[in-house]
Scaffold this motif. Structure first.
Motif, PDB file in Angstrom:
ATOM      1  N   VAL A 190      10.432   1.018   2.095  1.00  0.00           N
ATOM      2  CA  VAL A 190      11.454   1.771   1.351  1.00  0.00           C
ATOM      3  C   VAL A 190      11.715   0.977   0.070  1.00  0.00           C
ATOM      4  CG1 VAL A 190      13.810   2.643   1.339  1.00  0.00           C
ATOM      5  CG2 VAL A 190      12.463   2.711   3.448  1.00  0.00           C
ATOM      6  N   MET A 191      11.213   1.491  -1.051  1.00  0.00           N
ATOM      7  CA  MET A 191      11.332   0.792  -2.332  1.00  0.00           C
ATOM      8  C   MET A 191      12.205   1.601  -3.279  1.00  0.00           C
ATOM      9  SD  MET A 191       8.027   1.033  -1.070  1.00  0.00           S
ATOM     10  CE  MET A 191       6.691  -0.041  -0.485  1.00  0.00           C
ATOM     11  N   ILE A 192      12.646   0.960  -4.342  1.00  0.00           N
ATOM     12  CA  ILE A 192      13.538   1.619  -5.296  1.00  0.00           C
ATOM     13  C   ILE A 192      12.858   2.813  -5.961  1.00  0.00           C
ATOM     14  CG2 ILE A 192      12.867   0.037  -7.158  1.00  0.00           C
ATOM     15  CD1 ILE A 192      16.377   1.542  -6.586  1.00  0.00           C
ATOM     16  N   ASN A 193      11.520   2.751  -6.159  1.00  0.00           N
ATOM     17  CA  ASN A 193      10.842   3.849  -6.842  1.00  0.00           C
ATOM     18  C   ASN A 193      10.782   5.124  -5.999  1.00  0.00           C
ATOM     19  OD1 ASN A 193       8.729   2.258  -5.284  1.00  0.00           O
ATOM     20  ND2 ASN A 193       7.515   4.045  -5.871  1.00  0.00           N
ATOM     21  N   LYS A 194      11.025   5.009  -4.695  1.00  0.00           N
ATOM     22  CA  LYS A 194      11.015   6.194  -3.843  1.00  0.00           C
ATOM     23  C   LYS A 194      12.148   7.157  -4.203  1.00  0.00           C
ATOM     24  CE  LYS A 194       7.627   4.664  -1.283  1.00  0.00           C
ATOM     25  NZ  LYS A 194       6.286   5.274  -1.327  1.00  0.00           N
ATOM     26  N   PHE A 195      13.161   6.654  -4.898  1.00  0.00           N
ATOM     27  CA  PHE A 195      14.309   7.485  -5.260  1.00  0.00           C
ATOM     28  C   PHE A 195      14.234   7.949  -6.721  1.00  0.00           C
ATOM     29  CE2 PHE A 195      15.506   4.611  -1.838  1.00  0.00           C
ATOM     30  CZ  PHE A 195      15.978   5.504  -0.887  1.00  0.00           C
ATOM     31  N   LEU A 196      13.023   7.859  -7.296  1.00  0.00           N
ATOM     32  CA  LEU A 196      12.797   8.380  -8.647  1.00  0.00           C
ATOM     33  C   LEU A 196      12.477   9.870  -8.595  1.00  0.00           C
ATOM     34  CD1 LEU A 196      10.509   5.637 -10.259  1.00  0.00           C
ATOM     35  CD2 LEU A 196      12.910   6.078 -10.801  1.00  0.00           C
ATOM     36  N   GLU A 197      12.905  10.576  -9.605  1.00  0.00           N
ATOM     37  CA  GLU A 197      12.540  11.974  -9.796  1.00  0.00           C
ATOM     38  C   GLU A 197      11.868  12.102 -11.164  1.00  0.00           C
ATOM     39  OE1 GLU A 197      14.529  16.468  -9.982  1.00  0.00           O
ATOM     40  OE2 GLU A 197      15.810  14.680  -9.930  1.00  0.00           O
ATOM     41  N   ALA A 198      10.625  12.546 -11.171  1.00  0.00           N
ATOM     42  CA  ALA A 198       9.880  12.659 -12.422  1.00  0.00           C
ATOM     43  C   ALA A 198      10.599  13.584 -13.393  1.00  0.00           C
ATOM     44  CB  ALA A 198       8.467  13.171 -12.148  1.00  0.00           C
ATOM     45  N   LYS A 232       0.814  -1.217   0.000  1.00  0.00           N
ATOM     46  CA  LYS A 232       0.000   0.000   0.000  1.00  0.00           C
ATOM     47  C   LYS A 232       0.845   1.263   0.000  1.00  0.00           C
ATOM     48  CE  LYS A 232      -4.089  -2.002   2.206  1.00  0.00           C
ATOM     49  NZ  LYS A 232      -4.964  -2.003   3.400  1.00  0.00           N
ATOM     50  N   PHE A 233       2.130   1.142   0.365  1.00  0.00           N
ATOM     51  CA  PHE A 233       3.016   2.303   0.424  1.00  0.00           C
ATOM     52  C   PHE A 233       3.816   2.503  -0.860  1.00  0.00           C
ATOM     53  CE2 PHE A 233       2.039   1.920   4.847  1.00  0.00           C
ATOM     54  CZ  PHE A 233       2.212   3.185   5.378  1.00  0.00           C
ATOM     55  N   ILE A 234       3.614   1.664  -1.870  1.00  0.00           N
ATOM     56  CA  ILE A 234       4.391   1.801  -3.098  1.00  0.00           C
ATOM     57  C   ILE A 234       4.136   3.153  -3.750  1.00  0.00           C
ATOM     58  CG2 ILE A 234       4.645   0.910  -5.451  1.00  0.00           C
ATOM     59  CD1 ILE A 234       4.272  -1.890  -4.318  1.00  0.00           C
ATOM     60  N   CYS A 235       2.893   3.638  -3.671  1.00  0.00           N
ATOM     61  CA  CYS A 235       2.547   4.910  -4.320  1.00  0.00           C
ATOM     62  C   CYS A 235       2.222   6.010  -3.315  1.00  0.00           C
ATOM     63  CB  CYS A 235       1.372   4.707  -5.274  1.00  0.00           C
ATOM     64  SG  CYS A 235       1.762   3.672  -6.701  1.00  0.00           S
ATOM     65  N   LYS A 236       2.593   5.843  -2.063  1.00  0.00           N
ATOM     66  CA  LYS A 236       2.402   6.913  -1.081  1.00  0.00           C
ATOM     67  C   LYS A 236       3.504   6.850  -0.046  1.00  0.00           C
ATOM     68  CE  LYS A 236      -0.780   4.493   2.068  1.00  0.00           C
ATOM     69  NZ  LYS A 236      -2.110   4.521   2.730  1.00  0.00           N
ATOM     70  N   ASN A 290      18.748  10.789  -3.841  1.00  0.00           N
ATOM     71  CA  ASN A 290      19.133   9.477  -3.306  1.00  0.00           C
ATOM     72  C   ASN A 290      19.074   9.418  -1.779  1.00  0.00           C
ATOM     73  OD1 ASN A 290      21.411  11.301  -3.257  1.00  0.00           O
ATOM     74  ND2 ASN A 290      22.690   9.553  -2.659  1.00  0.00           N
ATOM     75  N   LEU A 291      18.492  10.454  -1.146  1.00  0.00           N
ATOM     76  CA  LEU A 291      18.431  10.509   0.322  1.00  0.00           C
ATOM     77  C   LEU A 291      16.991  10.384   0.793  1.00  0.00           C
ATOM     78  CD1 LEU A 291      20.932  13.453   0.962  1.00  0.00           C
ATOM     79  CD2 LEU A 291      21.411  10.989   0.994  1.00  0.00           C
ATOM     80  N   ALA A 292      16.835   9.777   1.970  1.00  0.00           N
ATOM     81  CA  ALA A 292      15.498   9.595   2.539  1.00  0.00           C
ATOM     82  C   ALA A 292      15.561   9.769   4.048  1.00  0.00           C
ATOM     83  CB  ALA A 292      14.949   8.207   2.198  1.00  0.00           C
ATOM     84  N   ARG A 293      14.449  10.244   4.582  1.00  0.00           N
ATOM     85  CA  ARG A 293      14.284  10.326   6.039  1.00  0.00           C
ATOM     86  C   ARG A 293      12.933   9.689   6.361  1.00  0.00           C
ATOM     87  NH1 ARG A 293      14.460  15.768   9.838  1.00  0.00           N
ATOM     88  NH2 ARG A 293      14.381  14.700  11.841  1.00  0.00           N
ATOM     89  N   VAL A 294      12.970   8.585   7.078  1.00  0.00           N
ATOM     90  CA  VAL A 294      11.761   7.819   7.373  1.00  0.00           C
ATOM     91  C   VAL A 294      11.510   7.848   8.881  1.00  0.00           C
ATOM     92  CG1 VAL A 294      10.618   5.579   7.208  1.00  0.00           C
ATOM     93  CG2 VAL A 294      12.170   6.325   5.386  1.00  0.00           C
ATOM     94  N   GLY A 295      10.350   8.352   9.257  1.00  0.00           N
ATOM     95  CA  GLY A 295       9.950   8.361  10.661  1.00  0.00           C
ATOM     96  C   GLY A 295       8.944   7.261  10.920  1.00  0.00           C
ATOM     97  N   ALA A 320      13.300  -5.647   0.502  1.00  0.00           N
ATOM     98  CA  ALA A 320      12.796  -4.642   1.442  1.00  0.00           C
ATOM     99  C   ALA A 320      13.493  -4.793   2.782  1.00  0.00           C
ATOM    100  CB  ALA A 320      11.287  -4.799   1.630  1.00  0.00           C
ATOM    101  N   PRO A 321      13.812  -3.679   3.458  1.00  0.00           N
ATOM    102  CA  PRO A 321      14.347  -3.771   4.824  1.00  0.00           C
ATOM    103  C   PRO A 321      13.307  -4.384   5.759  1.00  0.00           C
ATOM    104  CG  PRO A 321      14.606  -1.553   3.900  1.00  0.00           C
ATOM    105  CD  PRO A 321      13.691  -2.286   3.002  1.00  0.00           C
TER     106      PRO A 321
END
Length: 504
Positions: free
Chosen positions: A386-394, A273-277, A299-304, A364-365
């Motif tokens: 945390v998926m690979i698509n999260k590091f995409l830039e349109a 469910k988090f693939i697109c959000k 290429n950076l992420a901050r996950v709470g 996935a972690p």
């Protein structure tokens, strides 16, 4: 059906019925876009029942963004339509609409000033109904003094309701006619088909791994497949005849996201469910609610990760450990912050993860959570979304640039193509929202077929940047999709293809 019932016979619909509508829509991602569109159309009637206004206000406040891309249901049109019913409603319904307005400010910042004007009007700020007056003052201040991040957190999308028996069904069961004494009641025998037999029913012959056909028009100028003898007919040959002459690799959907052994029940579905959000509830039971709020930049992420104790007792010996299985340890660099050892009753604690993507990945972690409740040890094992698509830039480009790059990526190992059955309604606006949420752009005027979607993006890692081109072709008659992804690295095309396939 229930929405039509409310529209036609609203006077005879009890509160439990429209409550149930909300519960169904919140819990099912596949009907949210359809529900938003349906209530929007129903609200356009000159005489609209108040129960429909309640349902419309709730659903549009949560999912109005799914239909906002259509100019006929733009954010301002949605707000004006709802507010045209405001003065005809009871105080309770007005309060619900005010909550919808503040949610609109979070969903559609461009209409913030119009909503603040309504919240700050004399009719509302000096309303004789104390509840409405208080709501207007609080919502006006909330929209004025808070930042967009705080507002997004406070007005986050409603989490799914816990599954329970419908109150309507419970009432119907109570009215079930009694069986006279001495009468034997025979239950209808249910035939259980073994899994192996089900598989045989679905496909008589196993499909070949690569399917090839001929004789269709290539709209995007895809390179033709070398000619050769056609393989023997199998269970999936009709797919290629329907879409064209590109090879389609059969995939096993159960193996897309790695092994699920040892995961807590429901963890895989929550992960998808988090693939697109980026934000939402990852897990919830009677003891604990786990929410995710994340932000990504190249290429950076901050996950709470937020852990909320739902009980009145302390959760002790609380620990949360992140495991990077296999090659994921070299693909992601993670710096976790420690979490509190004790979570008081009704309290919430947060754990932050600073993540850097160093190279592409598909696993996935794993988030392993342990704690003690009432002297009993508890353990949860979840996938951190945390998926690979999260590091995409349109990326945006014109038709000429797209075709040049598409044809340059013509080697077989640079393309991943999938043909699959649609899992959700093929609503255009819903598909658009998923593509944008995935991290891709939507390029207009590229494909001659207006029903197709063409996208591009750049994948950012520490070591390199990789361009990705995507084409999604729906076939609404057959309820099928053909998905084609091209990039310079086969592993990236495959990973993105597996993730995207699960969303449609």
């Amino acid at each position: 059906v229930i929405l039509n019932l409310i529209r036609i016979a609203g006077d005879y619909v009890s509160e439990e019925v429209w409550y149930r509508v909300i519960q169904i829509v919140i819990n099912r991602d596949d009907v949210q876009g359809y529900a938003a569109k349906t209530v929007f159309e129903a609200l356009q009637a000159p005489a609209c029942h108040e129960n429909m206004v309640k349902v419309g206000g709730y659903i549009l406040g949560e999912f109005g963004n799914l239909i906002a891309g259509d100019p006929r249901s733009s954010p301002l049109v949605q707000f004006q339509l709802l507010h045209s019913k405001y003065h005809l409603c009871s105080p309770n319904t007005r309060g619900l609409l005010l909550s919808t307005y503040i949610k609109f400010i979070n969903l559609f910042p461009e209409i913030k000033s119009s909503i603040q004007e309504v919240l700050g009007s004399d009719n509302n700020l000096r309303n004789p109904d104390v509840e409405l007056q208080q709501r207007c003052i609080e919502y006006l201040q909330l929209s004025t003094v808070t930042s967009s991040d705080v507002l997004a957190t406070v007005l986050e999308e409603m989490p799914p309701f816990p599954e329970r028996e419908s109150s309507i069904l419970a009432k119907l069961k109570k009215k079930k006619p009694a069986v006279p004494e001495g009468t034997e009641v025979k239950e209808k025998e249910v035939r259980i088909i073994p899994q192996a037999q089900i598989n045989n029913l679905e496909s008589v012959a196993p499909p070949p791994p690569v399917i090839q056909a001929s004789g269709s028009v290539d709209l995007l100028g895809l390179d033709s497949v070398p000619s050769g003898p056609a393989p023997s007919s199998g269970g999936m040959n009709f797919l290629v005849d329907m879409f064209g002459d590109q090879p389609a690799t059969a995939t096993n959907g159960g193996e897309l996201f790695g092994s699920n052994v040892g995961l807590t029940a429901g963890a895989e579905d929550s992960y998808k469910k988090f693939i697109c959000k980026h934000n939402g509830v990852l897990f919830e039971n009677d003891l604990l609610q786990i929410g995710i709020k994340s932000e990504y930049r190249q290429n950076l992420a901050r996950v709470g990760v937020f852990f909320g104790n739902k009980t009145t007792f302390q959760l002790t010996n609380f620990a949360s450990d992140l495991v990077l299985p296999g090659t994921l340890s070299s693909a992601l660099s993670v710096q976790p912050k420690p979490v509190e050892l004790t979570v008081d009753g009704g309290a919430q604690v947060q754990q932050l993860f600073n993540i850097e993507c160093t190279s592409e990945f598909s696993d996935a972690p794993l988030l392993n959570i342990t704690f003690t409740y009432s002297g009993k040890p508890q353990k949860l094992s979840l996938k951190l979304p945390v998926m690979i698509n999260k590091f995409l830039e349109a990326a945006e480009m014109n038709s000429e640039a797209f075709f040049t790059r598409w044809k340059a990526l013509s080697q077989p190992n640079q393309e991943c193509q999938k043909i699959f059955k649609a899992q959700y309604p093929q609503e255009t606006e819903q598909v658009k929202q998923k593509i944008l949420g995935f991290g891709l752009s939507i390029l207009q005027g590229i494909d001659p077929n207006p029903d197709n979607f063409v996208s591009s993006a750049i994948l950012h890692t520490r070591n390199q940047q990789v361009g990705c081109l995507v084409r999604l072709e729906p076939n609404k008659q057959m309820q099928m999709y053909r998905l084609t992804i091209r990039s310079t690295k086969p592993s990236i095309s495959l990973a993105l293809g597996n993730l995207l396939e699960s969303q449609f």
